[in-house]
Design a protein around this motif. Structure first.
Motif, PDB file in Angstrom:
ATOM      1  N   HIS A   1      42.305  29.629  46.055  1.00 45.22           N
ATOM      2  CA  HIS A   1      40.912  29.611  45.575  1.00 45.22           C
ATOM      3  C   HIS A   1      40.723  30.610  44.433  1.00 45.22           C
TER       4      HIS A   1
ATOM      5  N   LYS B   1      37.265  31.118  42.740  1.00 38.17           N
ATOM      6  CA  LYS B   1      36.120  31.363  43.612  1.00 38.17           C
ATOM      7  C   LYS B   1      35.918  32.870  43.813  1.00 38.17           C
TER       8      LYS B   1
ATOM      9  N   ALA C   1      36.914  32.951  49.521  1.00 37.56           N
ATOM     10  CA  ALA C   1      36.247  32.030  48.599  1.00 37.56           C
ATOM     11  C   ALA C   1      34.808  31.783  49.013  1.00 37.56           C
TER      12      ALA C   1
END
Length: 317
Positions: free
Chosen positions: A241, A244, A123
């Protein structure tokens, strides 16, 4: 069969010619000029490895060394300990740095925060936010941009947001020549304080020649890797994540070890692997499967390969 990432043919051919004495170009100077353009930092040194770049950077720090509690690189702590630096561990959100947590720390003057462009490679860090907080509070920022150099969004590996940028050019990094490293800064005093470790870390023209070739299309290679990871995150349930940018995919799971073992069987690779298991400080400190997209040959980042990975993982989850 999946293939492990290797240096480009142009890089290996040029390195071979330099080794044979058939090319006496000063590739170190050419690399330095390119990296200045890439990072925006004035002062650039080529080193023998990413860890040597870390060694040089941390040698210049007089205060504490702040490291993330996960999602960093174990070399941060090892080298800081070797240099007898005081290490302060920063709580993170599964590797992502939240400047609010820095408020909870009691740190000395002239301290530095060292972190990777991508938390656990998974991320993207908010470099702008981190930079603003650290500048406002007198903390030096050191970004390990081994996976972030060439970012087309100009958020990662950007000298505007890091006082010092370090990178490895070993295998299988985005700039991939099997060895070598980079350190950059606008703070001239960083290099003035570290002349001895720089001498011990000096690399060869052979390695610089390979790096010079790999720098030609580093942005495109990073973008391909980011897009491949995004494709997988969009097609695998329960990724960490998910929204991301990253260069690997981490899937938390209580049965991570058994699933990883089965994936290694069903997704064979010709050399080193690309399926790893957590907990792992360099990724996340919980049970999870990590699919190291950054380790794969660019030929294996096409949809048919990525869909095969997604199907195998989803069948086991």
């Amino acid at each position: 069969m999946f293939k492990f990432k290797t240096p480009s043919k142009n890089a290996t051919d040029l390195m071979g010619e330099i080794a044979k004495g058939n090319n006496d170009t000063d590739f170190e100077s050419l690399c330095i000029n390119k990296i200045r353009e890439l990072t925006g930092h004035e002062h650039v040194k080529m080193t023998t490895s990413g860890n040597n770049s870390i060694f040089v950077a941390l040698s210049a720090i007089e205060g504490d060394i702040i490291v993330p509690d996960q999602g960093g690189w174990h070399g941060f702590k090892q080298i800081a300990k070797f240099l007898n630096k005081n290490i302060v561990t920063l709580k993170t959100d599964f590797g992502l740095i939240n400047p609010d947590y820095l408020d909870e720390l009691n740190i000395n003057d002239n301290s530095a925060l060292i972190y990777t462009s991508f938390a656990g490679y998974c991320a993207e860090q908010n470099t702008r936010l981190i930079s603003k907080y650290c500048k406002d509070n007198g903390i030096i920022t050191i970004e390990d941009a081994s996976a972030g150099l060439g970012d087309k969004n100009q958020c990662l590996g950007n000298g505007k947001y890091a006082d010092i940028i370090i990178a490895s050019t070993g295998s299988p990094k985005i700039i991939n020549v099997g060895s070598g490293g980079i350190i950059t800064t606008d703070k001239k005093e960083i290099f003035e304080k570290t002349k001895l470790p720089q001498k011990l870390s000096k690399t060869s023209q052979i390695v610089c020649g390979g790096i010079y070739c790999e720098l030609e299309n580093v942005g495109e290679k990073l973008e391909v890797t980011l897009n491949a990871t995004k494709h997988l995150k969009n097609n695998i349930d329960g990724t960490l994540h998910t929204n991301k940018r990253g260069v690997n995919v981490i899937i938390p799971h209580d049965n991570a070890k058994e699933i990883s073992w089965k994936l290694k069987k069903s997704l064979p690779i010709n050399k080193s692997g690309f399926i790893t298991t957590c907990p792992n400080y360099n990724r996340v400190k919980q049970k999870a499967i990590s699919v190291e997209i950054k380790n794969l040959s660019y030929d294996c980042l096409k949809p048919e390969y990525l869909d095969k990975i997604a199907d195998e993982i989803n069948n086991l989850l």
